[in-house]
Design an enzyme around this catalytic site. Structure first.
Site, PDB file in Angstrom:
ATOM      1  N   LYS A  51      33.114  24.679  62.887  1.00 41.23           N
ATOM      2  CA  LYS A  51      33.198  23.454  61.331  1.00 41.23           C
ATOM      3  C   LYS A  51      31.960  23.456  60.845  1.00 41.23           C
ATOM      4  CE  LYS A  51      33.187  18.236  59.932  1.00 41.23           C
ATOM      5  NZ  LYS A  51      33.140  17.238  60.185  1.00 41.23           N
TER       6      LYS A  51
ATOM      7  N   LYS B  31      37.094  25.257  58.799  1.00 39.60           N
ATOM      8  CA  LYS B  31      37.004  24.386  58.252  1.00 39.60           C
ATOM      9  C   LYS B  31      35.395  24.538  57.973  1.00 39.60           C
ATOM     10  CE  LYS B  31      35.803  19.868  56.969  1.00 39.60           C
ATOM     11  NZ  LYS B  31      35.943  18.067  57.415  1.00 39.60           N
TER      12      LYS B  31
HETATM   13 ZN   LIG Z   1      30.799  13.165  61.385  1.00 37.76          ZN
END
Ligand SMILES: [Zn+2]
Length: 328
Positions: free
Chosen positions: A197, A250
């Protein structure tokens, strides 16, 4: 006509639309879709999120209705984000048995049993300071935070969640969550980890929807630097070793190379999150008639799947499901 240069005629398979469909390598199906939903306190609430046209904050009663619609459209799964009644320093409502998400799961499960409920596991929506963990001054504590995340995950599963998705990016949290779930007997519940992420500017609209903008600073001390891919591989590898069943990249569209590399290297079920900013840009340009929204929506998702994603978390899920149904 004689082909005197002996070149290849790729266009042969492109003239007839039926043939084009036959040779298409990547198609989006409904099974690829996971729809993110935001749940807020109250009753009969349906607040539009300004920067995300068509996305709403929903109270539990409205959320249940929405889940029925999502199921009827043929979308297999939703991921839930909760906005609590009260926020505090420790994000207590994240792991309270009667917290907003826990109540939401029970309500959905009562009415809609053929929809997979995934829950976001993090503290940032629940803390008064908007950070993903416990603070010591301005520092986010790692090990103290993962204990709470494990508690949060267990409480979601006790309420009926089918899968948990830790999004915090603390080190060791997949291990802690797996251990806590197994200890409680939830050995069959899978973990979808937000493994790679990035600390991305594309999350802006989401923070309106989830009301999780940090009171100071940013998330760079735990989310990944945008320039790194070797590190993404190490992050994903660690999450798999700790017990992740599905790994996620992501954002999605700007990180297709990362999706590709993760899929090639590990061959794991791989998810990609087409985030709020990716959605908002396509929507805004579409609403201005600067692009053909439907066409770009499909192209963006086909690209994410072509890169290697097996499932896509996307705010377009309902639109795509309708598009697939209309196509027949
Ligand atoms: Zn968070």
């Amino acid at each position: 006509m004689e082909n005197k240069y002996n070149f290849k005629r790729f266009r042969r398979l492109r003239y007839n639309p039926i043939v084009r469909d036959m040779v298409r390598e990547t198609n989006i199906t409904k099974n690829d879709l996971i729809y993110p939903l935001f749940v807020v306190p109250g009753e009969n609430v349906k607040n539009p999120v300004k920067s995300m046209p068509g996305v709403f904050q929903l109270s539990i009663d409205k959320l249940v209705e929405e889940c029925k619609e999502v199921r009827d459209l043929g979308i297999p799964a939703v991921i839930l984000f909760g906005i609590p009644e009260h926020k505090d320093e420790k994000g207590s409502e994240a792991y309270a048995p009667d917290g907003i998400i826990q109540r939401a799961i029970r309500a959905i499960k009562q009415e809609v049993n053929d929809l997979v409920i995934i829950t976001d596991v993090c503290l940032c929506e629940y803390t008064s300071h908007g950070h993903c963990g416990l603070l010591d001054g301005e520092e986010i504590l790692n090990d103290e935070t993962i204990a709470l995340l494990a508690k949060e995950a267990v409480s979601h599963v006790e309420a009926g969640a089918d899968m948990v998705a830790p999004s915090d990016m603390m080190d060791g949290r997949v291990f802690a969550i797996r251990k806590a779930l197994d200890y409680k007997g939830f050995t069959k519940i899978p973990i979808m980890s937000y493994a790679a992420k990035y600390s991305s500017g594309y999350y802006g609209p989401f923070r309106d929807a989830a009301e999780s903008t940090p009171a100071f600073g940013d998330r760079r001390s735990h989310q990944m630097d945008i320039g790194n891919i070797d590190e993404a591989i190490r992050e994903v590898e660690a999450d798999i070793e700790e017990g992740a069943d599905i790994v996620m990249v992501k954002p999605a569209g700007p990180y297709l190379d990362v999706i590709r590399e993760v899929k090639k290297k590990f061959g794991m079920p791989t998810a990609a999150y087409q985030v709020s900013g990716e959605f908002a840009m396509i929507k805004a340009a579409g609403q201005n008639d600067w692009i053909d929204e439907e066409r770009v929506m499909i192209e963006s998702l086909v690209s994410i799947k072509r890169a290697g994603a097996n499932m896509i978390l996307t705010y377009f899920a309902k639109d795509v499901a309708k598009w697939i149904s209309a196509k027949g």
